[in-house]
Structures are given as C-alpha cells and as structure tokens.
Design an enzyme around this catalytic site. Structure first.
Site, PDB file in Angstrom:
ATOM      1  CG  ASP A   1      -2.153   0.951   0.953  1.00 26.00           C
ATOM      2  OD1 ASP A   1      -2.088   1.791   0.031  1.00 26.00           O
ATOM      3  OD2 ASP A   1      -3.152   0.856   1.698  1.00 26.00           O
TER       4      ASP A   1
HETATM    5  C1  BGC Z   1      -4.909   3.490  -0.084  1.00 28.65           C
HETATM    6  C2  BGC Z   1      -5.070   2.502  -1.222  1.00 28.65           C
HETATM    7  C3  BGC Z   1      -4.871   3.221  -2.537  1.00 28.65           C
HETATM    8  C4  BGC Z   1      -3.502   3.877  -2.528  1.00 28.65           C
HETATM    9  C5  BGC Z   1      -3.180   4.603  -3.816  1.00 28.65           C
HETATM   10  C6  BGC Z   1      -3.629   4.287  -0.184  1.00 28.65           C
HETATM   11  O1  BGC Z   1      -3.610   5.309   0.736  1.00 28.65           O
HETATM   12  O2  BGC Z   1      -4.974   2.813   1.147  1.00 28.65           O
HETATM   13  O3  BGC Z   1      -6.325   1.901  -1.182  1.00 28.65           O
HETATM   14  O4  BGC Z   1      -5.006   2.325  -3.603  1.00 28.65           O
HETATM   15  O5  BGC Z   1      -3.451   4.817  -1.472  1.00 28.65           O
HETATM   16  O6  BGC Z   1      -3.996   5.701  -3.973  1.00 28.65           O
END
Ligand code: BGC
Length: 677
Positions: free
Chosen positions: A245
C-alpha cells in the site's frame, strides 16, 4: 548482456514475441535485466507508475484507483470517468453477474485512460461499522465477499487489465492504520478474513494483491512472510505480484524482510527498495538474488498478461462512460438500494395521485463522486436524488420544500465523504446521524406523517430517536452517477427494490462485536480481535442481540412465499455433495426479485460455532404469481469449521440444520442433514 540496442533489435527479441509462451517471455526478459535494473523496477515513481527501463524499451506499468471508478490522484486532472455505485451498494445487489459486468466496464475505462492495473476491489471484511472505508468494501460475510469479489476480478482481467485486490489483510479500521497490529486468531483468519483473498487467487487467478499498512499479529503486511509467501504464494498458488500500500513500508526496519516475504513492488517511491539499500542488503547476504528474481518475475508476468509489450491490435480496446457503462452503473444502483422499512406500503408512490412532493435534506442535491480519499473520481455527470425526482416529476408532480403542504415528504439524510463521514484515513466517530438531521426528520414527520427517509451513506447508521416516527426508510448508499434516476424509479415503483443488506445495522454501537472495549477498538499498538469468528450477524445471532436491521434484510413491493424445501439425502459422508431445493412464488401483485438465502447451522459441535452461516444465495426475478425452484448444491466444506487443534478444516459428525429464508433473521423453511464421519 544486450548493450545499446536499437528499437528494431529489441522488437525482435524473444520477450517481445506475443506468440511465445508466457513463462518463456518472462524468463527471457528477466535474463536481460541487469541487477541495477531489477532494483529499479521494484519501486515506483510519480505516485502511480513503475520506472521505465529505457535500454530495453520497457514502458512504465501504470496503476490507478479505485473501487468504484477510475480516477483518484494520478488521473483526476486529466480524464473524466464513470462513477459506478460504491462497493457496498454493488454487494447489496447480491447479484454476482452485475459485479462481473462492472469489472468489465471499469477495466475498459482503465484501458482507455492508458493504465494497466486497477487498485481494486477492496475486500476487507466489515468488522466495525465505524470504519471510514466501509463504503469501499463489500460485506461482513466471507461467503458473500467471495461471491462478489471473484466476478469483479474475472470481469476486470477479461480485458487484460490487472485487478489489485486490497488490503491484504485485516486492514479493518482507518484509525491508527499505519501502525496498529491486528491481533487475530488463526480460526478467525481462516474463517472470516482470508477466504475472500484466497478465492480471488484460486478462483479468479488475480494478478496483484496489495499488502496492508497494518501489522498482522505483530508483523507488517509488507514484510509478513507467513501472510504473503507461505499462504498467498505457496499455499494458494498466487502467480501475480504483491504491491505495498502507498507508503506502507515506512515503518518497516529492514529491506530484506520485504524481499524475503515476497513483496515485489514498493509504492509510490523507493524507501526500503532504494538501490543503495538493496545493494547493501544483497552484498551482506541478507537476501538471495534468486528471491529478488522471483519477485521481479511476478511483476514481469503481469506486465505481459496486461499486454504492456504487445501490439495494440492484440489488446481489448478501451472506452469510457459509454451507454453500456452507464447502464451497468444504473442497474447496480437499481438493484443495490435497500428498502428497510415500509409501513402500510407507503412506497411506492402513485405518480398519478400525488400532487405535491416535499423534498428536503442535506443529501437531496449533493454530489458524492469527488470525495472519500483515494477512491474519489471526476465524473462526466452525477444525477442527484433531487435531479432524478425533478426529471421524473416534470409536468406531473410539483416539488416543494414545505412538508405541511405536501402529499408526501422525502428527507434525504445520511453522511458524506467529508469530516465525520465515510472516508479514507479516518473512522467515523459515531453511528448516529447529526443532531440537525435528526431534528429535520422529526420535524418533517410531525408536519407530515407520510415522511420517507432516504439514507445516502456507505456504512451502518443507528436510527434511535427518529425511525419510530417515520413510516418508510430506504438505504440508498452512494449509488453512483445514476443514483438520482434509480431513486426516482424506486419511489414511483418503476423499479421494485431488491437490494439486501450486506452488513448488519446495529441499534447502537456497543452492540457491535468490535466495540466491547478499547482493546477491541480502536486499540493502541495492538487491536485485539477478541470476538474471533463472531463478526457481524455471527455475533448478533449467537449473543441473541436484536439488530436494528439484520444482515440480508431488504423489503420488496411484492411478497414471496417459500415452500417445498427438499434435500437430496438424509445423510452424507466424506466429500459427497447434496442438493437443496426450494420453491419460491411471487405471491404479490407485481414483478420483483428475491434473494433466496441459505444458512447452515451446526447443531452440536465441540467448539463454539455461529448460530448460522451463509453458505449460498440466489437472486431470482419473478412475475406476479410466478413460481421457481431454486437449487443449491452443498458439500463438506459448507459444514466445516477451522479446527485450531489440528490446524485444518473439519466437519464433525452430527446434525446440521439447513435454513432458507429472505434474510438472516427471516428464515422461512428449514430441514436437516446428518453428516457421518
Ligand atoms: C490506499 C489505497 C490506494 C492507494 C493509492 C492508499 O492510501 O490505502 O487503497 O489504492 O493509497 O492511492
């Protein structure tokens, strides 16, 4: 090593040959990468891209959010896309076909904006109704989670776009998400939190998994060898790649722990995978080049699968916001909206009889697409409830704002994606509506007893203090760009509601299993999943707590009768399958769809088991008076629990009840089967 290759030379290399076997292409390309290039490709750049390898003409692999539309941070300055209903609304359709159609449509949009992977679906289990991202997730139930997630992934990947299923695993709250450790039992992992992820690997061959921010039993998702390497890869046979993530590696201490756990790609930029750190760790012998190669191969494989290096003519074309996509968005909203309460059949309204309709409330004319965190999108259009009603009522019904002068009043209440609402990065702080909204509902109901409340939100709401004052309540979620049209159609009966809750609505927060103490939510360094497998209705049923609205609940404008429940055998053993049949009749006077739900109860067991567990469902469409036989096929795994002593699934001998009904608390017919060991 190939040096100074011209583009024409590269085009002739084996990895560029789209007719060559996938694994041969992967091996060939891997063999041509220098160590530095392998280091380089394992981390991102510019928020959503991998780095190009210019020497081999290897382009950037591009990723985009998110769960209900293509957009978010990487692209919103550039392209508009379709705003599909949010995941909880899609799940509330209990219609896997719509999830597949959604997958196909959203993947076509990913392709059209020039990207290769969609950071979706999000399939974390709804453990607490306060979780700010409940709207982005599907359900509290593992069976419904599987049946909804698998078709989305299949739909997406049918277009040669990679699905990235997130957030693996136990990222069940936003509060404290970067550091908290989910302390969870093996049984709860096996029965509740892992099944969705396992199914998208085994049944849909998902090409990417996003590792979570949080720790799982003390170890961060991105360095959790047990969760990644051992289960996902070795046990389930995952052939895709793991991406962190965004910034999830920040608090991890060692580079090699991520490499050795099998995390391929660090996003959005190198922290643990800085070239210098990687080189030092390799030289120190903290990881083997083979492990790095294995990780890189996984990414290359997905690059080929998505056609990154193939001629455009070989790749399914992209498109955005086509009439077909708009229809998919509309169908999901029509089928996902849930009629919670409808005293004396106030709904549907007769457009020929109503003269004046009062429309009120903060969510009547509010657009919702552009909010909520990484799932936000920039949409071509979004029909608000007010706009939908205006269109439907034109020249027929006058829309006013004085309830006392109207035949019927509708209050559009709920939440939004701002402060204290449904959003990434924060949890809600309470279950109730704001005092202003409660006051508005009660005041409206006083002025007009025919007051209907439509809730626009993405997570359970407690309704104490107002629900008893209104005859009808509808949960309309964040239902996408066509929400207003679907809502108007439901109000006037052009659409008969058929959505069912994929999550329990508790009467109050303290009834909810995660909210027993501070230790169980929000925790501090650790959050203890003391409730074990008793998540959602499993808890409410077993502890005999009445929810406000149970899991699986949803009314219709017609009625359905259940009869003739038959079972193919009285006893089963081993892996024998058995069949359950039930006749469903539309006993009302209009066409409608029913979600027939099958639950299993283990009558006597050596360990505590939930009172019932969903093991099957079918959504059927019936004309008035029409009858259909619904068939379920069950087997040993549907009777089993995870036995922590032997570390394996087990069905104990004895009687199992088969309960079939219209919700988890509305069982209409039942029978029994004996399992012989
Ligand atoms: C989120 C993800 C997301 C990623 C990219 C993160 O903060 O938890 O779900 O895909 O950012 O935007």
């Amino acid at each position: 090593m190939d040096k100074d290759l011209f583009k024409e030379d590269i085009a002739k290399l084996p990895f560029m040959d789209s007719n060559l076997d996938l694994e041969k292409r992967v091996e060939d390309l891997l063999g041509r990468l220098t160590l530095e290039e392998k280091f380089k490709i394992c981390s991102g750049t510019r928020l959503f891209f991998t780095k190009r390898i210019k020497r081999l003409n290897l382009p950037k692999f591009k990723m985009t959010d998110g769960p209900h539309g293509v957009g978010a941070l990487g692209t919103f300055f550039i392209k508009k896309t379709t705003y599909f209903p949010t995941a909880i609304c899609r799940t509330a359709t209990w219609n896997p076909e719509l999830s597949e159609q959604f997958g196909v449509a959203i993947a076509q949009e990913v392709r059209d904006v020039g990207y290769h992977m969609l950071l979706a679906p999000g399939i974390n289990i709804d453990r607490t109704p306060l979780n700010g991202r409940t709207f982005e997730y599907q359900t509290e139930d593992p069976h419904l989670n599987i049946k909804t997630a698998v078709p989305v992934v299949k739909g997406i990947q049918s277009q040669r776009i990679a699905a990235c299923v997130k957030h693996y695993v136990c990222n069940n709250q936003e509060l404290n998400r970067f550091k908290v450790s989910a302390e969870v039992s093996e049984r709860a992992l096996q029965e509740i939190y892992l099944p969705g992820f396992e199914a998208v690997v085994r049944e849909a061959d998902v090409w990417s998994i996003m590792a979570c921010y949080n720790k799982v039993n003390g170890i961060f998702g991105c360095e959790n060898k047990n969760i990644l390497k051992e289960r996902l890869m070795e046990e389930w046979g995952f052939r895709g790649f793991v991406v962190s993530d965004w910034l999830a590696t920040r608090h991890i201490l060692k580079t090699e722990s991520c490499i050795n756990a099998g995390m391929t790609l660090e996003m959005p930029y190198p922290i643990k995978y800085k070239v210098k750190r990687l080189r030092e760790a390799l030289i120190a012998g903290n990881f083997m080049e083979d492990s790095l190669d294995e990780n890189v191969k996984r990414l290359l494989r997905v690059m080929f699968l998505t056609g990154l290096l193939d001629d455009e003519s070989l790749i399914p074309p992209g498109s955005r916001n086509t009439p077909e996509h708009q229809i998919v968005a509309r169908k999901i909203s029509e089928e996902g909206i849930v009629l919670l309460k409808n005293k004396e059949n106030l709904l549907p309204l007769d457009i020929e009889k109503i003269k004046k309709l009062a429309v009120l409330g903060p969510n009547a004319d509010k657009k919702m697409a552009f909010g909520g965190g990484s799932s936000m999108i920039r949409t071509f259009y979004e029909i608000t409830p007010f706009q939908g009603l205006k269109e439907k009522c034109s020249n027929k019904v006058e829309i006013i704002d004085l309830p006392s002068e109207a035949d019927v009043a509708i209050v559009f209440a709920g939440l939004n994606h701002k402060k204290y609402g449904d959003r990434e990065g924060k949890d809600k702080i309470k279950l109730e509506l704001s005092p202003e909204q409660i006051e508005l509902i009660n005041k409206t109901a006083q002025e007009n007893p025919k007051t209907i409340v439509f809730l626009i939100n993405g997570s359970p709401i407690a309704m104490d203090g107002w629900i008893e004052n209104v005859p009808a309540v509808v949960e309309a979620w964040y239902a996408g760009q066509e929400a207003g049209n679907a809502i108007a159609d439901i109000i006037f009966g052009d659409i008969n509601p058929s959505g069912k809750l994929p999550i329990t609505f508790p009467k109050k927060l303290s009834d909810s299993p995660a909210h027993v103490s501070k230790r169980t939510y929000p925790g501090n360094e650790k959050v203890y999943y003391d409730e074990g497998i008793f998540v959602g209705y499993r808890h409410f049923d077993t502890k005999k707590i009445d929810p406000l609205f149970p899991f699986g609940h949803g009314l219709s404008y017609t009625t359905f009768s259940y009869e003739n429940l038959k079972i193919s055998k009285e006893t089963v053993s081993g892996d024998e399958k058995f069949t359950v049949l039930v006749d469903i009749t539309n006993s009302g006077d209009r066409a409608g769809a029913e979600v027939v739900q099958l639950y299993v109860q283990d009558v006597e067991c050596s360990v505590e088991r939930p009172l019932k567990e969903l093991k099957g469902f079918k959504k059927i469409q019936l004309e008035a008076g029409e009858k259909q036989t619904v068939i379920f096929v069950l087997e040993k795994k549907d009777l089993s629990f995870f036995d922590e002593i032997n570390n394996s699934w087990k069905a104990e001998g004895g009687i199992f009840k088969i309960l079939v009904g219209s919700s988890s608390r509305d069982i209409r017919v039942q029978t029994e089967i004996e399992y012989l060991v």
